[in-house]
Design a protein around this motif. Sequence first.
Motif, short mmCIF file in Angstrom:
data_model
loop_
_atom_site.label_atom_id
_atom_site.label_comp_id
_atom_site.label_asym_id
_atom_site.label_seq_id
_atom_site.Cartn_x
_atom_site.Cartn_y
_atom_site.Cartn_z
N GLY A 101 0.81 -1.22 0.00
CA GLY A 101 0.00 0.00 0.00
C GLY A 101 0.83 1.26 0.00
O GLY A 101 1.75 1.43 -0.81
N SER A 102 0.54 2.16 0.95
CA SER A 102 1.22 3.46 1.01
C SER A 102 2.70 3.34 1.34
O SER A 102 3.46 4.29 1.16
N ARG A 103 3.14 2.18 1.80
CA ARG A 103 4.54 2.00 2.19
C ARG A 103 5.42 1.60 1.02
O ARG A 103 6.64 1.50 1.17
N PHE A 104 4.81 1.35 -0.14
CA PHE A 104 5.62 0.92 -1.28
C PHE A 104 6.58 2.03 -1.68
O PHE A 104 6.19 3.18 -1.83
N PRO A 105 7.86 1.71 -1.85
CA PRO A 105 8.85 2.76 -2.11
C PRO A 105 8.84 3.25 -3.55
O PRO A 105 8.30 2.60 -4.45
N LEU A 106 9.48 4.40 -3.76
CA LEU A 106 9.66 4.93 -5.10
C LEU A 106 10.63 4.05 -5.87
O LEU A 106 11.75 3.80 -5.43
N GLY A 117 -3.62 5.36 0.02
CA GLY A 117 -3.02 4.19 -0.61
C GLY A 117 -3.26 2.89 0.11
O GLY A 117 -2.90 1.81 -0.38
N ASP A 118 -3.91 2.95 1.28
CA ASP A 118 -4.17 1.74 2.06
C ASP A 118 -5.65 1.36 1.98
O ASP A 118 -6.36 1.29 2.99
N TYR A 119 -6.10 1.13 0.76
CA TYR A 119 -7.51 0.85 0.51
C TYR A 119 -7.80 -0.64 0.36
O TYR A 119 -8.95 -1.04 0.19
N TYR A 120 -6.78 -1.48 0.40
CA TYR A 120 -7.00 -2.91 0.20
C TYR A 120 -7.88 -3.48 1.32
O TYR A 120 -7.67 -3.20 2.49
N GLY A 121 -8.86 -4.27 0.92
CA GLY A 121 -9.83 -4.80 1.87
C GLY A 121 -11.05 -3.92 2.03
O GLY A 121 -11.99 -4.29 2.73
N LYS A 181 -12.80 0.34 -18.48
CA LYS A 181 -11.99 -0.81 -18.89
C LYS A 181 -10.74 -0.96 -18.03
O LYS A 181 -10.38 -2.07 -17.62
N LEU A 182 -10.07 0.16 -17.76
CA LEU A 182 -8.85 0.07 -16.97
C LEU A 182 -9.13 -0.33 -15.53
O LEU A 182 -8.39 -1.12 -14.93
N VAL A 183 -10.22 0.20 -14.97
CA VAL A 183 -10.56 -0.12 -13.58
C VAL A 183 -10.74 -1.62 -13.38
O VAL A 183 -10.40 -2.17 -12.33
N ARG A 184 -11.23 -2.30 -14.42
CA ARG A 184 -11.47 -3.74 -14.30
C ARG A 184 -10.17 -4.55 -14.29
O ARG A 184 -10.19 -5.71 -13.87
N ARG A 185 -9.06 -3.97 -14.73
CA ARG A 185 -7.85 -4.78 -14.87
C ARG A 185 -6.62 -4.22 -14.18
O ARG A 185 -5.56 -4.85 -14.21
N PHE A 186 -6.71 -3.06 -13.52
CA PHE A 186 -5.48 -2.45 -13.01
C PHE A 186 -5.66 -1.95 -11.59
O PHE A 186 -6.76 -1.56 -11.17
N ASP A 187 -4.54 -1.94 -10.86
CA ASP A 187 -4.53 -1.45 -9.48
C ASP A 187 -4.17 0.03 -9.45
O ASP A 187 -3.21 0.45 -10.12
N ALA A 188 -4.90 0.81 -8.68
CA ALA A 188 -4.68 2.26 -8.64
C ALA A 188 -3.30 2.61 -8.11
O ALA A 188 -2.63 3.52 -8.63
#
Length: 369
Positions: A117-122, A204-208, A271-278
């Motif tokens: 989530g939000s902790r993913f680095p650059l 960025g911590d929207y999972y779940g 279309k993109l929303v169905r296949r990609f992570d924000a």
Amino acid sequence: MTISRTAAPGNGVVRYASIGGLELEAGGYLPEVTLGYETWGTLNADGSNAVLIEHALTGSTHVTRGDSDEPGWWEQLAGPGAPVDTDRFFVVSINIVGGCYGSTGPSSVAPDGKPWGSRFPLVTLRDTTAAEARLADQLGIPSWYAVLGGSMGGARALEWAVTYPERVQRCAVISIGAASTAEQIAFAQAQTLAIRQDSNFNDGDYYGGPLPEDGLALARRIAHITYRSAEEFHGRFGRSAQHPESPFQAAALGERGRYQVESYLDHQGKKLVRRFDANSYIAITDALMSHDVCRGRGSLNEALGRATARFFVAAVDSDRLYFPSQSRELADALPGDVDVHVIEAPIGHDGFLTEIGQLGVQLRKTFLV
């Protein structure tokens, strides 16, 4: 994970490789990185027939059909009998670090068992190149016969040729320049901000929970406008209304119907929303914003002077995102006499995908020989 250098791990089937921890250019660290990838054809005994095809921003690893029933996104370029002939070459496509098609990204599980989530680095394009080099080692590929890509894939190909000159014999850079310009960064910032301002983004911590679908769809709309040309929009949609809606018959603004072009952009967003992570969209867009082959390497001529590959540079004549002038600037700064091949297509930037067949003869005769 170790793979025999003579093995054919599957044609058009996603596989996964663990490449260990990755120190990142910006100072972050990913403790255990997985790369999703697909291959086609068979690697020869000395590993000299390998071709790497790099995907663009929201592309997957599925370049061409192979054993899958699903068509690939660059069928005109790669496949049996195509310019990148999978009966001749061992073709590899790797999902970029930060993505959501098999490689470690923001939706992946971190060491604490929760999504990054939000902790993913650059992660920069140089970081992704370093990761791909490790996979090449595992596959038994000492150097690439060719590395090719369009748009962000072209930036990745260029980074390969400059970072690992001894490992790239040929490099095709299509529809992108030596660095992301201020305007391109501005378009990118508008897209990532659309996602961040979605009420469901949750930093960025929207999972779940609810996904930031509206923001991702809006980001795609903004991007898609830059991928197509004004001529394409005018010729295809003009000022026509989306039947049976009307933009002119409404008691209030919120009740008006759509123009056809609005409906088209809505469709692209969905279309993109169905296949990609924000979050992956943000991570990869930030990686593309980082694109600058000169960073820490001196002038453009000095940076490109590191490369020893034979180059093939191409542009779409109607591209209003990555202007043909950027390709000419790149070609002029490369060692030797490098031409800019032109794809003639009124569609705009996306012509690098839909009209790559125009370059088939040039690729066969001057590049893949």
